[in-house]
Write a protein that holds these residues in place. Structure first.
Motif, PDB file in Angstrom:
ATOM      1  N   TYR A   5     -25.408 -35.822 -32.732  1.00  0.00           N
ATOM      2  CA  TYR A   5     -24.341 -34.534 -33.127  1.00  0.00           C
ATOM      3  C   TYR A   5     -25.095 -33.862 -32.542  1.00  0.00           C
ATOM      4  CZ  TYR A   5     -23.564 -30.766 -36.207  1.00  0.00           C
ATOM      5  OH  TYR A   5     -23.266 -29.520 -35.997  1.00  0.00           O
ATOM      6  N   LEU A   6     -24.694 -32.278 -32.009  1.00  0.00           N
ATOM      7  CA  LEU A   6     -24.779 -31.428 -30.412  1.00  0.00           C
ATOM      8  C   LEU A   6     -24.926 -31.622 -29.230  1.00  0.00           C
ATOM      9  CD1 LEU A   6     -26.622 -28.679 -33.149  1.00  0.00           C
ATOM     10  CD2 LEU A   6     -24.028 -28.716 -32.784  1.00  0.00           C
ATOM     11  N   GLY A  13      -9.829 -28.587 -25.337  1.00  0.00           N
ATOM     12  CA  GLY A  13      -9.764 -29.035 -26.721  1.00  0.00           C
ATOM     13  C   GLY A  13     -10.714 -30.114 -27.288  1.00  0.00           C
ATOM     14  N   ASN A  14     -10.625 -30.319 -28.593  1.00  0.00           N
ATOM     15  CA  ASN A  14     -11.353 -31.939 -29.361  1.00  0.00           C
ATOM     16  C   ASN A  14     -10.595 -33.512 -29.043  1.00  0.00           C
ATOM     17  OD1 ASN A  14     -12.977 -30.048 -31.371  1.00  0.00           O
ATOM     18  ND2 ASN A  14     -11.162 -29.419 -31.640  1.00  0.00           N
ATOM     19  N   THR A  28     -19.730 -32.750 -32.055  1.00  0.00           N
ATOM     20  CA  THR A  28     -19.319 -31.975 -33.388  1.00  0.00           C
ATOM     21  C   THR A  28     -19.211 -32.433 -33.813  1.00  0.00           C
ATOM     22  OG1 THR A  28     -17.115 -32.244 -33.221  1.00  0.00           O
ATOM     23  CG2 THR A  28     -17.660 -30.110 -32.468  1.00  0.00           C
ATOM     24  N   SER A  29     -19.311 -33.856 -34.274  1.00  0.00           N
ATOM     25  CA  SER A  29     -19.265 -35.302 -35.227  1.00  0.00           C
ATOM     26  C   SER A  29     -19.882 -36.361 -34.769  1.00  0.00           C
ATOM     27  CB  SER A  29     -18.346 -35.053 -36.404  1.00  0.00           C
ATOM     28  OG  SER A  29     -17.111 -35.025 -36.090  1.00  0.00           O
ATOM     29  N   VAL A  30     -20.002 -37.253 -35.473  1.00  0.00           N
ATOM     30  CA  VAL A  30     -19.487 -38.920 -35.546  1.00  0.00           C
ATOM     31  C   VAL A  30     -19.872 -40.312 -36.191  1.00  0.00           C
ATOM     32  CG1 VAL A  30     -21.456 -40.479 -34.546  1.00  0.00           C
ATOM     33  CG2 VAL A  30     -22.035 -38.636 -33.392  1.00  0.00           C
ATOM     34  N   PHE A  45     -17.041 -37.430 -31.608  1.00  0.00           N
ATOM     35  CA  PHE A  45     -15.604 -35.991 -32.152  1.00  0.00           C
ATOM     36  C   PHE A  45     -16.010 -34.426 -31.182  1.00  0.00           C
ATOM     37  CE2 PHE A  45     -14.934 -38.363 -36.007  1.00  0.00           C
ATOM     38  CZ  PHE A  45     -13.781 -38.938 -35.329  1.00  0.00           C
ATOM     39  N   VAL A  46     -16.057 -34.367 -30.191  1.00  0.00           N
ATOM     40  CA  VAL A  46     -16.446 -33.837 -28.697  1.00  0.00           C
ATOM     41  C   VAL A  46     -15.180 -32.322 -29.007  1.00  0.00           C
ATOM     42  CG1 VAL A  46     -17.942 -35.432 -27.523  1.00  0.00           C
ATOM     43  CG2 VAL A  46     -15.090 -34.462 -27.093  1.00  0.00           C
ATOM     44  N   TYR A  47     -16.205 -31.412 -28.410  1.00  0.00           N
ATOM     45  CA  TYR A  47     -15.367 -30.353 -28.125  1.00  0.00           C
ATOM     46  C   TYR A  47     -15.846 -30.063 -26.512  1.00  0.00           C
ATOM     47  CZ  TYR A  47     -13.240 -25.579 -28.523  1.00  0.00           C
ATOM     48  OH  TYR A  47     -12.417 -24.422 -27.786  1.00  0.00           O
TER      49      TYR A  47
END
Length: 220
Positions: free
Chosen positions: A51-52, A29-30, A10-12, A23-25
């Protein structure tokens, strides 16, 4: 016990001299992964930590931050990333997760919603994800008719409005029917929405989250 876990990046963020925080979902959870050496051009983790990406990695139980180990890319969603506009559209989904999903929510269900929206990606899937997510967060859209003629949908009361009622409508009948399809149909069954309706439903989705969550968001 160490197990494999899937996650969508979801972001780096850069971390220390050569590492990145990823950051991974995930279905639990996160999580925050430390991708060692991923800022180096020669690092195998450089492409992984993008990302993604849908990745698989070794979980470290009972920790929300740990080193990324044995990571593999399961889907890089290159078709989405080819266009900045499409990538930005997809980022609405990760924004909703980061902003509104709490540790107590049903992560396994939400992760599947996100994963399937990415696999079946089209702009309508973004809206569908947003409305489906509301149900998982406990914000029910009352879209079940009671037999009367429908006039539209009221955002504040979160319900259908019927002909003869004085209640104002935020969506007309046609838009309300599209909302119903987006909320309950699978991504692959949703037809293309005309531009005028797409942007009206997109604005409505933002308005709904902001009103019921009482928090402004960065509209994209």
């Amino acid at each position: 016990m160490v197990t494999n876990l899937e996650g969508i990046v979801t972001s780096v963020q850069s971390y220390l001299e050569n590492d990145r925080l990823v950051f991974v979902y995930t279905p639990i959870g996160n999580l925050t992964l430390i991708a060692k050496g991923s800022q180096k051009l020669t690092s195998s983790s450089r492409i992984l930590a993008q990302y993604l990406n849908l990745i698989e990695f070794k979980e470290t139980p009972n920790k929300s931050m740990f080193t990324l180990k044995e990571g593999v890319i399961k889907n890089d969603f290159l078709e989405i990333k080819k266009s900045y506009e499409v990538t930005e559209l997809a980022s609405i989904m990760t924004m909703l997760i980061k902003k509104y999903v709490t540790p107590e929510d049903d992560h396994a269900s939400i992760f599947e919603l996100l994963k399937n929206a990415m696999i079946n990606f089209k702009r309508e899937a973004v809206l569908s994800f947003g409305f489906k997510l509301l149900r998982r967060l406990g914000y029910h859209l009352n879209l079940k008719p009671d037999g009367r003629n429908i006039k539209g949908f009221n955002l504040r009361e979160s319900r259908l409005v019927y002909v003869g009622e004085n209640t104002t409508i935020d969506l007309n009948l046609e838009e309300s029917l599209i909302l119903l399809k987006l909320s309950y149909m699978t991504y692959d069954k949703i037809d293309r929405i005309e531009d005028v309706n797409f942007f009206k439903l997109k604005s409505f989705m933002y308005d709904y989250y902001e009103y019921h969550m009482d928090e402004r968001m960065n509209r994209r």
